[in-house]
Design a protein around this motif. Structure first.
Motif, PDB file in Angstrom:
ATOM      1  N   ILE A 204       0.837  -1.207   0.000  1.00  0.00           N
ATOM      2  CA  ILE A 204       0.000   0.000   0.000  1.00  0.00           C
ATOM      3  C   ILE A 204       0.868   1.251   0.000  1.00  0.00           C
ATOM      4  O   ILE A 204       0.574   2.237  -0.692  1.00  0.00           O
ATOM      5  N   TRP A 207       2.106   1.747  -3.454  1.00  0.00           N
ATOM      6  CA  TRP A 207       1.037   2.260  -4.321  1.00  0.00           C
ATOM      7  C   TRP A 207       0.792   3.746  -4.077  1.00  0.00           C
ATOM      8  O   TRP A 207       0.574   4.500  -5.019  1.00  0.00           O
ATOM      9  N   LEU A 208       0.826   4.156  -2.798  1.00  0.00           N
ATOM     10  CA  LEU A 208       0.633   5.577  -2.500  1.00  0.00           C
ATOM     11  C   LEU A 208       1.762   6.414  -3.102  1.00  0.00           C
ATOM     12  O   LEU A 208       1.542   7.534  -3.587  1.00  0.00           O
ATOM     13  N   TYR A 218      -4.064   4.476  -8.656  1.00  0.00           N
ATOM     14  CA  TYR A 218      -3.849   3.813  -7.363  1.00  0.00           C
ATOM     15  C   TYR A 218      -4.679   4.457  -6.252  1.00  0.00           C
ATOM     16  O   TYR A 218      -4.988   3.802  -5.262  1.00  0.00           O
ATOM     17  N   TYR A 219      -5.055   5.728  -6.412  1.00  0.00           N
ATOM     18  CA  TYR A 219      -5.937   6.351  -5.425  1.00  0.00           C
ATOM     19  C   TYR A 219      -7.311   5.681  -5.403  1.00  0.00           C
ATOM     20  O   TYR A 219      -7.968   5.604  -4.375  1.00  0.00           O
ATOM     21  N   ILE A 222      -6.827   1.366  -4.277  1.00  0.00           N
ATOM     22  CA  ILE A 222      -6.677   0.969  -2.869  1.00  0.00           C
ATOM     23  C   ILE A 222      -8.029   0.827  -2.170  1.00  0.00           C
ATOM     24  O   ILE A 222      -8.315  -0.224  -1.580  1.00  0.00           O
TER      25      ILE A 222
END
Length: 439
Positions: A204, A207-208, A218-219, A222
């Motif tokens: 995570i 991804w951020l 990716y926003y 997730i």
């Protein structure tokens, strides 16, 4: 479930059982961190990481990453699980084992002893195979250039360490069965899988970082994956508890001056009666081509192997062909496993011998045919459920192009073990008439 654990902690006996189970888990995790002598695991970790869809990757998942690090508990409960499956299948094929299974407590103890010895033999065989795998990957301190005595001595130490670690895990699981709460082997598998979930937070975070770098998808990805994971967990909980109840009516009979029977009950048939076993069988079988490709990477060269290379790529764990075959194998193994566990003719005969009938069906063949029909429908629903949960991460990974580490098999095992442990606590509190639970 959390209320159940809170109420269980108030009872001294249960608190001791919970603490003992926690102590065994701590010992298990310590063993997963102790390296075996004469091994340099760095040479193996990268190779196993590339085998995520193969049988070796599945073993690494069950062992909580101990397999890729070549620790004392690298084999984990895999030999015991294989031995249990083999003995369970042989119980149907070998009359002597079938008689033992019907001899009550003494017979079960003998079968347990046979399973334990079979597990020890499998552990030794896997230890030998694992040693040669380490040797092939150059993960041994004493390689081919060392003296013969050093090579033989290191081989004996490594193989015996892996075998002893597997037997120690079997013993720890049995101690949980006797002095702790829940099924010992399942709880150790649970602990191993959960220990790897820390990588989810790393994923995570990555991804951020990608989202902050301009990849806006990716926003959205997730929260969608979090919602899907929660939905899958709820789905697993509902269908693990779902069951089809076949009503049974017992005839009245008079013995002396007393009347017996006449009560109504039911035969519960769970929707997910086979648990996660079909997924394990299907995963092991579907991953054979990928495992072979991992041992012989040159087979992926289309110029030298024009037939093998496309075939192996077709069985890639991120492909649609693999997902379809995986789903069909799960359904087939689900029917096979249910057929091994349930015999409609035997159930019908037991009902007739005890003066029990299913309303609307005559004893004998009509009753067995009805039970067979119900089993077929319930088995299909359970098989589709297992297939959806197992294949969903593969489909999502293919669609989104992102490797989803939280697999359906892991969720099935973790949620199933948590529910079984909670039910064990509830049963124990019910026997103790715990006021907080009954209210």
């Amino acid at each position: 479930m959390f209320e159940t654990f809170r109420n269980a902690w108030k009872i001294e006996d249960l608190r001791k059982k919970l603490l003992y189970t926690l102590l065994v888990i701590v010992i298990f995790r310590l063993g997963c961190a102790i390296p075996v002598p004469f091994i340099a695991p760095e040479a193996l970790q990268g190779w196993v990481a590339g085998q995520s869809g193969s049988m070796l990757g599945y073993i690494d998942m069950l062992t909580g990453g101990s397999f890729s690090r070549a620790t004392l508990f690298a084999l984990s409960v895999t030999p015991y699980i294989n031995a249990s499956i083999i003995i369970q299948l042989l119980t149907v094929a070998i009359p002597a084992l079938e008689r033992l299974s019907k001899e009550g407590e003494d017979g079960r103890k003998k079968l347990t002893r046979i399973t334990r010895y079979t597990g020890a033999g499998i552990a030794l065989a896997l230890g030998v195979g694992y040693y040669f795998l380490l040797r092939g990957q150059g993960a041994l301190v004493y390689g081919s250039g060392a003296q013969m005595f050093a090579q033989v001595f290191s081989a004996i130490v490594v193989i015996l360490a892996f075998t002893a670690g597997s037997l120690l895990i079997q013993w720890l699981g049995e101690q949980i069965d006797v002095k702790g709460i829940g099924n010992g082997i399942s709880i150790l598998i649970f602990a191993g899988i959960v220990s790897r979930w820390t990588s989810i937070f790393t994923t995570i975070k990555t991804w951020l970082g990608l989202a902050a770098g301009g990849e806006v998808k990716y926003y959205f990805l997730i929260p969608v994956l979090v919602v899907l994971a929660v939905a899958v967990v709820v789905f697993i909980v509902i269908l693990n508890a779902a069951e089809r109840r076949i009503p049974v009516q017992y005839a009245k009979r008079v013995v002396g001056r007393k009347m017996y029977g006449g009560q109504s009950t039911h035969i519960p048939i769970k929707v997910n009666m086979s648990g996660v076993m079909p997924v394990i069988f299907a995963s092991a079988l579907a991953s054979i081509p990928g495992t072979i490709g991992g041992f012989f990477p040159n087979l992926y060269n289309a110029a030298d192997h024009p037939f093998a290379a496309p075939f192996l790529r077709m069985f890639s764990t991120t492909g649609w062909v693999y997902a379809a075959i995986y789903l069909l194998l799960i359904i087939a193994f689900n029917y096979f496993y249910v057929a091994m566990q349930y015999n409609p003719v035997e159930i019908a005969n037991n009902l007739r011998n005890n003066n029990g009938t299913i309303p609307g069906y005559r004893p004998g063949k009509p009753t067995s045919d009805f039970i067979t029909k119900v089993l077929g429908k319930i088995t299909f629903i359970g098989a589709v459920f297992l297939g959806i949960v197992a294949v969903l991460p593969i489909v999502l990974g293919t669609v989104t192009g992102v490797n989803i580490s939280l697999g359906g098999t892991s969720l099935l095992i973790v949620v199933g073990v948590a529910l079984d442990t909670s039910r064990s606590l509830e049963s124990y509190m019910l026997m103790r008439h715990h006021k907080g639970f009954l209210e």
